[in-house]
Design a protein around this motif. Structure first.
Motif, PDB file in Angstrom:
ATOM      1  N   PRO A  50     -19.515 -31.247  64.381  1.00 37.90           N
ATOM      2  CA  PRO A  50     -19.111 -30.518  63.172  1.00 37.90           C
ATOM      3  C   PRO A  50     -18.839 -29.041  63.429  1.00 37.90           C
ATOM      4  CG  PRO A  50     -21.493 -30.756  63.218  1.00 37.90           C
ATOM      5  CD  PRO A  50     -20.962 -31.521  64.416  1.00 37.90           C
ATOM      6  N   SER A  51     -18.147 -28.412  62.516  1.00 38.04           N
ATOM      7  CA  SER A  51     -17.927 -26.975  62.575  1.00 38.04           C
ATOM      8  C   SER A  51     -19.263 -26.250  62.519  1.00 38.04           C
ATOM      9  CB  SER A  51     -17.045 -26.521  61.411  1.00 38.04           C
ATOM     10  OG  SER A  51     -15.741 -27.031  61.555  1.00 38.04           O
ATOM     11  N   GLY A  52     -19.354 -25.144  63.223  1.00 41.31           N
ATOM     12  CA  GLY A  52     -20.604 -24.407  63.317  1.00 41.31           C
ATOM     13  C   GLY A  52     -21.412 -24.751  64.551  1.00 41.31           C
ATOM     14  N   THR A  53     -20.967 -25.762  65.319  1.00 44.67           N
ATOM     15  CA  THR A  53     -21.678 -26.156  66.528  1.00 44.67           C
ATOM     16  C   THR A  53     -21.429 -25.142  67.645  1.00 44.67           C
ATOM     17  OG1 THR A  53     -21.455 -28.506  65.982  1.00 44.67           O
ATOM     18  CG2 THR A  53     -21.969 -27.958  68.277  1.00 44.67           C
ATOM     19  N   ARG A  54     -22.499 -24.631  68.225  1.00 42.46           N
ATOM     20  CA  ARG A  54     -22.378 -23.752  69.393  1.00 42.46           C
ATOM     21  C   ARG A  54     -22.348 -24.625  70.646  1.00 42.46           C
ATOM     22  NH1 ARG A  54     -23.353 -18.327  68.784  1.00 42.46           N
ATOM     23  NH2 ARG A  54     -23.989 -17.653  66.697  1.00 42.46           N
ATOM     24  N   LEU A  55     -21.355 -24.408  71.480  1.00 41.69           N
ATOM     25  CA  LEU A  55     -21.160 -25.272  72.635  1.00 41.69           C
ATOM     26  C   LEU A  55     -21.601 -24.634  73.946  1.00 41.69           C
ATOM     27  CD1 LEU A  55     -17.557 -26.524  71.749  1.00 41.69           C
ATOM     28  CD2 LEU A  55     -19.705 -27.766  71.404  1.00 41.69           C
ATOM     29  N   PHE A  56     -21.394 -23.333  74.080  1.00 44.70           N
ATOM     30  CA  PHE A  56     -21.580 -22.684  75.381  1.00 44.70           C
ATOM     31  C   PHE A  56     -21.731 -21.189  75.132  1.00 44.70           C
ATOM     32  CE2 PHE A  56     -20.069 -20.742  79.336  1.00 44.70           C
ATOM     33  CZ  PHE A  56     -20.550 -21.588  80.328  1.00 44.70           C
ATOM     34  N   GLU A  57     -22.612 -20.550  75.921  1.00 45.31           N
ATOM     35  CA  GLU A  57     -22.790 -19.113  75.715  1.00 45.31           C
ATOM     36  C   GLU A  57     -23.299 -18.442  76.981  1.00 45.31           C
ATOM     37  OE1 GLU A  57     -24.620 -16.042  72.369  1.00 45.31           O
ATOM     38  OE2 GLU A  57     -25.159 -18.174  72.313  1.00 45.31           O
ATOM     39  N   THR A  58     -22.592 -17.419  77.430  1.00 45.53           N
ATOM     40  CA  THR A  58     -23.033 -16.521  78.491  1.00 45.53           C
ATOM     41  C   THR A  58     -22.671 -15.116  78.046  1.00 45.53           C
ATOM     42  OG1 THR A  58     -20.961 -16.448  79.751  1.00 45.53           O
ATOM     43  CG2 THR A  58     -22.458 -18.280  80.237  1.00 45.53           C
TER      44      THR A  58
END
Length: 330
Positions: A50-58
């Motif tokens: 769904p929208s709002g899902t965080r997938l990856f972060e650096t």
């Protein structure tokens, strides 16, 4: 700046709908800006996430699923990969190209594909753009010169421990090597800075060598830091896992091609010599202080003039040195 980069730079920061364009017509990879003026790569979300899902972060990039209105398109869920630092803009375009290439004949949804490509590039996204100093770059030149020209990157990559902060730059089963790089010479030989009393302490098992390389700026020479990296990557081109390992080691000392150009100065190698560090080698070690270090001394470093170390020199070329370095292969 190529045409795509220039076109990307001319996009307006959106106040409502995003402005953007496809990397290539029909590619499904869109280039845009978010409301903070940061560059974004967009793909349609064809997964059930769904929208709002965080997938990856650096610290370099972040990816999530967002409901967006892109130009004349209706509001719909998009995979949004945002570049958080303008210093990554050049490789970010290369990342978009990589996404496009991977989409050809893909057998996975766009979320899985995006995450796979992001992880392939994670060595860059985790690189600290301020991490590479001039001193570190000079040291890296020496280590890469030894790894590629003397030890052989195919067999000695695992032994390369310099980027991890090991006591010695190369550690194998039977051989360890400390690499020292100098841009100047004292007397008839270079002077190297030795850090601590352990760095040139002979090994209890196996053999320790000191590799001394002297470089000099030379605009007519063909050697640069980036060219050494390219040679290493070319040697590993048929082994993606080893290429990834090589890039990961480089990124741990702050190297990334688009971020390190200020250190990419041409140089020539003045001398390259290998020394065996045994009990009689003229170095300071704990044995040099049989009564122990004075209580007030908390750290020791010293300069070593290699012109007084000729009796311990075993090789002056990679061909001569190869027989001594067989124990580097893990």
């Amino acid at each position: 700046m190529n045409d795509l980069d220039e076109r990307w730079s001319r996009l307006q920061v959106p106040s409502a709908a995003l402005h953007g364009f496809e990397l290539k017509p029909g590619s499904g990879v869109w280039l845009s800006l978010d409301n903070e003026g940061r560059r974004c790569v967009l793909l349609r979300n064809d997964s059930d996430k769904p929208s709002g899902t965080r997938l990856f972060e650096t610290k370099g990039v972040a990816a999530s699923i967002e409901d967006l209105k892109l130009a004349d398109h209706p509001v719909s869920p998009w995979i949004v990969v945002v570049c958080r630092d303008y210093r990554y803009w050049e490789p970010f375009l290369a990342f978009a190209d990589s996404l496009h290439e991977e989409m050809k004949g893909k057998q996975e949804d766009n979320v899985s594909l995006t995450l796979r490509v992001l992880r392939t590039w994670r060595w860059l996204w985790s690189t600290d753009p301020e991490g590479l100093t001039r001193e570190t770059a000079v040291g890296l030149v020496g280590e890469l010169w030894f790894l590629i020209r003397w030890a052989g990157i195919g067999g000695a990559l695992d032994a390369w421990c310099g980027p991890e902060g090991s006591l010695h730059d190369f550690v194998g089963h039977e051989v360890s090597v400390e690499v020292k790089t100098s841009q100047s010479a004292a007397g008839n030989g270079p002077t190297h800075r030795i850090t601590g009393l352990q760095q040139l302490t002979p090994l209890r098992t196996g053999t320790l060598y000191l590799f001394s390389v002297v470089i000099a700026p030379d605009n007519t020479a063909g050697n640069t830091l980036s060219k050494l990296v390219d040679i290493g990557l070319a040697a590993l081109q048929n082994d993606p896992a080893r290429r990834e390992q090589f890039l990961r080691k480089l990124s741990s000392v702050g190297w990334a091609a688009p971020l390190s150009k200020q250190f990419d100065l041409p140089f020539r190698v003045v001398s390259e010599q290998l020394y065996e560090v045994g009990d009689t080698f003229p170095a300071l070690t704990l044995v040099s202080f049989p009564n122990g270090m004075p209580a007030a001394v908390t750290a020791v470093s010293y300069s070593l003039d290699m012109s007084h170390c000729q009796d311990w020199r075993v090789a002056q070329s990679a061909e001569e040195g190869r027989m001594y370095l067989e124990g580097l292969t893990l």
